[in-house]
Motif scaffolding. Structure first.
Motif, PDB file in Angstrom:
ATOM      1  N   LYS A 136      38.326  53.066  39.722  1.00  0.00           N
ATOM      2  CA  LYS A 136      37.451  53.886  40.568  1.00  0.00           C
ATOM      3  C   LYS A 136      36.476  53.017  41.358  1.00  0.00           C
ATOM      4  O   LYS A 136      35.977  53.430  42.387  1.00  0.00           O
ATOM      5  CB  LYS A 136      36.685  54.891  39.707  1.00  0.00           C
ATOM      6  N   ARG A 137      36.224  51.812  40.875  1.00  0.00           N
ATOM      7  CA  ARG A 137      35.263  50.913  41.521  1.00  0.00           C
ATOM      8  C   ARG A 137      35.992  49.855  42.359  1.00  0.00           C
ATOM      9  O   ARG A 137      35.666  48.669  42.348  1.00  0.00           O
ATOM     10  CB  ARG A 137      34.376  50.296  40.445  1.00  0.00           C
ATOM     11  N   GLU A 138      36.964  50.319  43.117  1.00  0.00           N
ATOM     12  CA  GLU A 138      37.846  49.450  43.910  1.00  0.00           C
ATOM     13  C   GLU A 138      37.074  48.519  44.845  1.00  0.00           C
ATOM     14  O   GLU A 138      37.357  47.323  44.917  1.00  0.00           O
ATOM     15  CB  GLU A 138      38.810  50.326  44.707  1.00  0.00           C
ATOM     16  N   MET A 143      20.253  42.932  49.556  1.00  0.00           N
ATOM     17  CA  MET A 143      20.486  42.073  48.406  1.00  0.00           C
ATOM     18  C   MET A 143      21.963  42.114  48.058  1.00  0.00           C
ATOM     19  O   MET A 143      22.515  43.187  47.796  1.00  0.00           O
ATOM     20  CB  MET A 143      19.638  42.594  47.238  1.00  0.00           C
ATOM     21  N   PRO A 144      22.663  40.972  48.051  1.00  0.00           N
ATOM     22  CA  PRO A 144      24.095  40.969  47.747  1.00  0.00           C
ATOM     23  C   PRO A 144      24.345  41.344  46.296  1.00  0.00           C
ATOM     24  O   PRO A 144      23.569  41.009  45.402  1.00  0.00           O
ATOM     25  CB  PRO A 144      24.532  39.538  48.041  1.00  0.00           C
ATOM     26  N   THR A 145      25.439  42.039  46.080  1.00  0.00           N
ATOM     27  CA  THR A 145      25.796  42.432  44.725  1.00  0.00           C
ATOM     28  C   THR A 145      26.788  41.438  44.145  1.00  0.00           C
ATOM     29  O   THR A 145      27.487  40.741  44.877  1.00  0.00           O
ATOM     30  CB  THR A 145      26.434  43.842  44.722  1.00  0.00           C
ATOM     31  N   GLU A 146      26.825  41.379  42.834  1.00  0.00           N
ATOM     32  CA  GLU A 146      27.796  40.528  42.148  1.00  0.00           C
ATOM     33  C   GLU A 146      29.154  41.225  42.169  1.00  0.00           C
ATOM     34  O   GLU A 146      29.224  42.442  42.008  1.00  0.00           O
ATOM     35  CB  GLU A 146      27.367  40.321  40.692  1.00  0.00           C
ATOM     36  N   PRO A 147      30.236  40.464  42.339  1.00  0.00           N
ATOM     37  CA  PRO A 147      31.548  41.103  42.282  1.00  0.00           C
ATOM     38  C   PRO A 147      31.814  41.641  40.874  1.00  0.00           C
ATOM     39  O   PRO A 147      31.295  41.113  39.884  1.00  0.00           O
ATOM     40  CB  PRO A 147      32.526  39.994  42.634  1.00  0.00           C
ATOM     41  N   LEU A 148      32.581  42.684  40.808  1.00  0.00           N
ATOM     42  CA  LEU A 148      32.984  43.271  39.541  1.00  0.00           C
ATOM     43  C   LEU A 148      34.369  42.743  39.204  1.00  0.00           C
ATOM     44  O   LEU A 148      35.190  42.504  40.098  1.00  0.00           O
ATOM     45  CB  LEU A 148      33.017  44.799  39.662  1.00  0.00           C
ATOM     46  N   VAL A 197      39.334  34.962  25.883  1.00  0.00           N
ATOM     47  CA  VAL A 197      39.446  34.896  27.341  1.00  0.00           C
ATOM     48  C   VAL A 197      39.632  33.422  27.674  1.00  0.00           C
ATOM     49  O   VAL A 197      38.839  32.583  27.261  1.00  0.00           O
ATOM     50  CB  VAL A 197      38.173  35.426  28.033  1.00  0.00           C
ATOM     51  N   LEU A 198      40.702  33.102  28.417  1.00  0.00           N
ATOM     52  CA  LEU A 198      40.997  31.701  28.725  1.00  0.00           C
ATOM     53  C   LEU A 198      41.245  31.427  30.205  1.00  0.00           C
ATOM     54  O   LEU A 198      41.296  30.269  30.611  1.00  0.00           O
ATOM     55  CB  LEU A 198      42.228  31.227  27.935  1.00  0.00           C
ATOM     56  N   ALA A 199      41.445  32.490  31.004  1.00  0.00           N
ATOM     57  CA  ALA A 199      41.791  32.260  32.409  1.00  0.00           C
ATOM     58  C   ALA A 199      41.462  33.481  33.248  1.00  0.00           C
ATOM     59  O   ALA A 199      41.244  34.575  32.726  1.00  0.00           O
ATOM     60  CB  ALA A 199      43.281  31.932  32.535  1.00  0.00           C
ATOM     61  N   ARG A 200      41.466  33.246  34.559  1.00  0.00           N
ATOM     62  CA  ARG A 200      41.255  34.354  35.493  1.00  0.00           C
ATOM     63  C   ARG A 200      42.063  34.116  36.763  1.00  0.00           C
ATOM     64  O   ARG A 200      42.454  32.983  37.060  1.00  0.00           O
ATOM     65  CB  ARG A 200      39.778  34.509  35.843  1.00  0.00           C
ATOM     66  N   GLN A 201      42.320  35.203  37.483  1.00  0.00           N
ATOM     67  CA  GLN A 201      42.942  35.136  38.805  1.00  0.00           C
ATOM     68  C   GLN A 201      42.178  36.079  39.711  1.00  0.00           C
ATOM     69  O   GLN A 201      41.839  37.201  39.318  1.00  0.00           O
ATOM     70  CB  GLN A 201      44.403  35.584  38.744  1.00  0.00           C
ATOM     71  N   GLN A 202      41.901  35.639  40.935  1.00  0.00           N
ATOM     72  CA  GLN A 202      41.176  36.484  41.878  1.00  0.00           C
ATOM     73  C   GLN A 202      42.041  37.667  42.291  1.00  0.00           C
ATOM     74  O   GLN A 202      43.253  37.538  42.484  1.00  0.00           O
ATOM     75  CB  GLN A 202      40.748  35.699  43.105  1.00  0.00           C
ATOM     76  N   ILE A 203      41.400  38.825  42.413  1.00  0.00           N
ATOM     77  CA  ILE A 203      42.080  40.036  42.860  1.00  0.00           C
ATOM     78  C   ILE A 203      42.109  40.016  44.386  1.00  0.00           C
ATOM     79  O   ILE A 203      41.064  39.913  45.031  1.00  0.00           O
ATOM     80  CB  ILE A 203      41.363  41.298  42.339  1.00  0.00           C
ATOM     81  N   VAL A 204      43.312  40.106  44.957  1.00  0.00           N
ATOM     82  CA  VAL A 204      43.489  40.061  46.408  1.00  0.00           C
ATOM     83  C   VAL A 204      43.411  41.467  47.005  1.00  0.00           C
ATOM     84  O   VAL A 204      42.728  41.702  47.996  1.00  0.00           O
ATOM     85  CB  VAL A 204      44.845  39.400  46.767  1.00  0.00           C
ATOM     86  N   ARG A 205      44.121  42.400  46.379  1.00  0.00           N
ATOM     87  CA  ARG A 205      44.117  43.792  46.861  1.00  0.00           C
ATOM     88  C   ARG A 205      44.729  44.687  45.792  1.00  0.00           C
ATOM     89  O   ARG A 205      45.283  44.207  44.803  1.00  0.00           O
ATOM     90  CB  ARG A 205      44.857  43.925  48.183  1.00  0.00           C
TER      91      ARG A 205
END
Length: 148
Positions: A50-52, A1-6, A69-77
């Motif tokens: 810790k939950r990298e 079962m795939p998990t949701e991204p944190l 909360v108005l915006a988001r950016q994807q975490i690359v690394r």
């Protein structure tokens, strides 16, 4: 079962609206390019998550502007950054694209916090991206009534 991204959530200190963040990041990219450095945006923070693995599985950094909360950016690394003081820090490397989200009220807090995908605001539809955020008091009142 795939998990949701944190995800992470953080106050966007010094910015009042998403356009302020866009302008600041564009300036940083231009400056780094002029110096021959990578033009990517990296937000440096004191603590290492810790939950990298969960964050790097499609997670984003959600930005809070003046209580919303108005915006988001994807975490690359996540990069290790050693400061001039010799202390190890976490450089959160973010995608260039800043995605506007529904305005959701958020109380002030220090540092960053984890944000489950189920609790994260929805991205704005393309035809709504030009909308101005509601005043914080109104957004809070609507959220209390269960209306986003």
């Amino acid at each position: 079962m795939p998990t949701e991204p944190l995800n992470l959530i953080k106050l966007c200190v010094g910015a009042e609206k998403v356009e302020d963040l866009l302008n600041w990041q564009a300036h940083v990219r231009e400056t780094r390019t002029a110096r021959g450095e990578p033009a990517e945006h990296r937000h440096v923070t004191r603590m290492w998550p810790k939950r990298e693995a969960e964050l790097l599985d499609g997670g984003s950094l959600y930005w809070v502007f003046k209580g919303q909360v108005l915006a988001r950016q994807q975490i690359v690394r996540l990069d290790e950054v050693i400061g001039e003081d010799g202390i190890r820090r976490c450089g959160i490397v973010l995608a260039d694209e800043v995605i506007k989200t529904e305005a959701v009220p958020r109380r002030p807090f220090q540092g960053w916090r984890y944000l489950k995908s189920t609790d994260a605001p929805q991205d704005l539809a393309a035809d709504r991206e030009g909308e101005t955020a509601l005043p914080p008091e109104l957004a809070t009142a609507l959220a209390a009534l269960g209306v986003r």
